[in-house]
Motif scaffolding. Structure first.
Motif, PDB file in Angstrom:
ATOM      1  N   ILE A  55      41.664  22.018  57.100  1.00 34.03           N
ATOM      2  CA  ILE A  55      42.773  22.014  56.131  1.00 34.03           C
ATOM      3  C   ILE A  55      43.668  23.215  56.414  1.00 34.03           C
ATOM      4  CG2 ILE A  55      41.552  23.362  54.352  1.00 34.03           C
ATOM      5  CD1 ILE A  55      42.877  21.432  52.276  1.00 34.03           C
ATOM      6  N   THR A  56      44.974  23.060  56.193  1.00 27.45           N
ATOM      7  CA  THR A  56      45.877  24.219  56.297  1.00 27.45           C
ATOM      8  C   THR A  56      45.596  25.132  55.099  1.00 27.45           C
ATOM      9  OG1 THR A  56      47.561  22.829  57.306  1.00 27.45           O
ATOM     10  CG2 THR A  56      48.298  24.940  56.437  1.00 27.45           C
ATOM     11  N   PRO A  57      45.198  26.393  55.323  1.00 28.66           N
ATOM     12  CA  PRO A  57      44.887  27.276  54.187  1.00 28.66           C
ATOM     13  C   PRO A  57      46.103  27.426  53.253  1.00 28.66           C
ATOM     14  CG  PRO A  57      44.266  28.290  56.284  1.00 28.66           C
ATOM     15  CD  PRO A  57      45.071  27.082  56.624  1.00 28.66           C
ATOM     16  N   LEU A 106      52.344  14.047  59.715  1.00 29.68           N
ATOM     17  CA  LEU A 106      51.488  13.388  60.706  1.00 29.68           C
ATOM     18  C   LEU A 106      50.109  14.049  60.768  1.00 29.68           C
ATOM     19  CD1 LEU A 106      54.029  12.851  63.655  1.00 29.68           C
ATOM     20  CD2 LEU A 106      53.716  11.536  61.532  1.00 29.68           C
ATOM     21  N   GLY A 107      49.070  13.241  60.638  1.00 24.41           N
ATOM     22  CA  GLY A 107      47.713  13.783  60.587  1.00 24.41           C
ATOM     23  C   GLY A 107      47.560  14.555  59.288  1.00 24.41           C
ATOM     24  N   CYS A 108      47.836  13.865  58.187  1.00 27.33           N
ATOM     25  CA  CYS A 108      47.976  14.555  56.885  1.00 27.33           C
ATOM     26  C   CYS A 108      46.647  15.021  56.310  1.00 27.33           C
ATOM     27  CB  CYS A 108      48.686  13.646  55.896  1.00 27.33           C
ATOM     28  SG  CYS A 108      47.791  12.109  55.599  1.00 27.33           S
ATOM     29  N   PHE A 126      50.733  10.080  57.274  1.00 22.77           N
ATOM     30  CA  PHE A 126      49.988   9.251  58.224  1.00 22.77           C
ATOM     31  C   PHE A 126      48.669   9.935  58.580  1.00 22.77           C
ATOM     32  CE2 PHE A 126      54.513   8.449  58.841  1.00 22.77           C
ATOM     33  CZ  PHE A 126      54.593   7.065  58.962  1.00 22.77           C
ATOM     34  N   GLU A 127      47.576   9.171  58.566  1.00 20.88           N
ATOM     35  CA  GLU A 127      46.259   9.752  58.882  1.00 20.88           C
ATOM     36  C   GLU A 127      45.342   8.622  59.347  1.00 20.88           C
ATOM     37  OE1 GLU A 127      44.555  12.929  58.820  1.00 20.88           O
ATOM     38  OE2 GLU A 127      42.921  11.615  59.468  1.00 20.88           O
ATOM     39  N   ILE A 128      44.481   8.961  60.324  1.00 20.23           N
ATOM     40  CA  ILE A 128      43.599   7.940  60.895  1.00 20.23           C
ATOM     41  C   ILE A 128      42.300   7.775  60.088  1.00 20.23           C
ATOM     42  CG2 ILE A 128      42.259   9.439  62.470  1.00 20.23           C
ATOM     43  CD1 ILE A 128      42.819   7.316  64.671  1.00 20.23           C
TER      44      ILE A 128
END
Ligand SMILES: C[S@@+](CC[C@H](N)C(=O)[O-])C[C@H]1O[C@@H](n2cnc3c(N)ncnc32)[C@H](O)[C@@H]1O
Length: 302
Positions: free
Chosen positions: A123-125, A151-153, A173-175
């Motif tokens: 996760i982005t801190p 992208l790649g949320c 968007f996330e896989i």
């Protein structure tokens, strides 16, 4: 002897007198410090500005200045005082945000439950995310009212921040389905209605979405180990999707490569900041409690 006036002339004269009366009334009210409205009934709280001797504007009473200060202190918006045709005040309210408030919101975003190493799930801190988002909006105005893609949320840290900063819509968007389930409950917790989630491989987003987004955000996989080159593939997709600008994070050690690649794709790359990404030990193969990774924060213009 005066000639008798025709009906039309009488009407014109009457209108002129009425106009003059209106002007005098307005001037009188301005002198008294009251705020004439369209129907000239004074408002109790006003923040009127009147032209001063230098042609600038000044608040015309202590009470008005105090009212504006109170509004600023209590509201989530910026108040701007303006003159109107009628001499009354219009107070447009612009959304106010500060980096601390965004950080607080991001601290309430639930992260990955069982992060998957092969997808590079970190996760982005909140501290980093809030600075990034704050910069994007305050310096470039690239979130408020914009159509944004993330992208790649993952669990949605960047998307939620962009939505809080008034993006018209964030498409995320996330896989990974597990990450998206957490993201969905984050959206509900934050009571946001301007986020749409798409489960897909970012690398296969159809070309009909190309150039549809104003701003593309991403903290992509860094393209390590089994994912070599994935960061640049994400960048290529991001540049295709955006009609304006892409913001992204990449390892500082790859700077020359990233800039060259972006230029080859026809984009201008600018490093806005060098950041330290404090990566807590997430996976079994991590030996230290946490490790600082040097990361560049980029703005790419297409
Ligand atoms: C470094 S994490 C960033 C997560 C999130 N954006 C954040 O800032 O907290 C990278 C994310 O990209 C996702 N991902 C990796 N490969 C992907 C792909 N091919 N398509 C879509 N998402 C992918 C991962 O599952 C992960 O959630």
């Amino acid at each position: 002897m005066a000639f008798p006036q025709s009906n039309v002339q009488r009407e014109l004269t009457r209108n002129k007198i009425l106009e003059e009366l209106q002007i005098q009334k307005k001037q009188l009210l301005l002198k008294q410090g009251a705020t004439p409205t369209i129907n000239s009934s004074p408002l109790t709280v006003s923040t009127q500005v009147v032209p001063n001797a230098e042609g600038g504007h000044s608040m015309n009473s202590h009470q008005q200045r105090a009212a504006l200060q109170t509004a600023h202190a209590q509201s989530m918006g910026y108040f701007i005082s303006q003159d109107s045709l009628f001499g009354n005040l219009i107070l447009p309210v612009l959304p106010r945000f500060d980096q601390k408030k965004i950080e607080e919101r991001l601290q309430c975003v639930t992260g990955f439950d069982k992060p998957k190493a092969k997808l590079e799930q970190y996760i982005t801190p909140p501290h980093l995310g809030s600075h990034i988002l704050y910069t994007i909006q305050s310096q470039f105005g690239d979130l408020d009212g914009k159509l944004v893609a993330d992208l790649g949320c993952g669990c949605g840290a960047l998307s939620i921040g962009a939505a809080v900063l008034s993006a018209s819509l964030v498409v995320s968007f996330e896989i990974d389905e597990d990450a998206l389930q957490i993201f969905q409950s984050n959206i509900e917790d934050h009571e946001l209605t301007n986020i749409d989630i798409v489960q897909c491989n970012v690398l296969t987003i159809p070309s009909r979405f190309y150039k549809k987004f104003d701003t593309v955000l991403m903290n992509p996989p860094f393209g390590t180990k089994n994912n070599e080159g994935l960061d640049m593939k994400f960048l290529e997709v991001a540049l295709n999707l955006s009609n304006n600008v892409v913001y992204s994070l990449h390892k500082t050690s790859t700077r020359n490569h990233v800039i060259k690649h972006a230029n080859a794709l026809g984009a201008k790359a600018e490093v806005l900041a060098e950041l330290r990404y404090d990566l807590p030990a997430t996976y079994k193969f991590h030996k230290k409690i946490s490790v600082d990774i040097e990361v560049d924060f980029y703005r790419f213009t297409v």
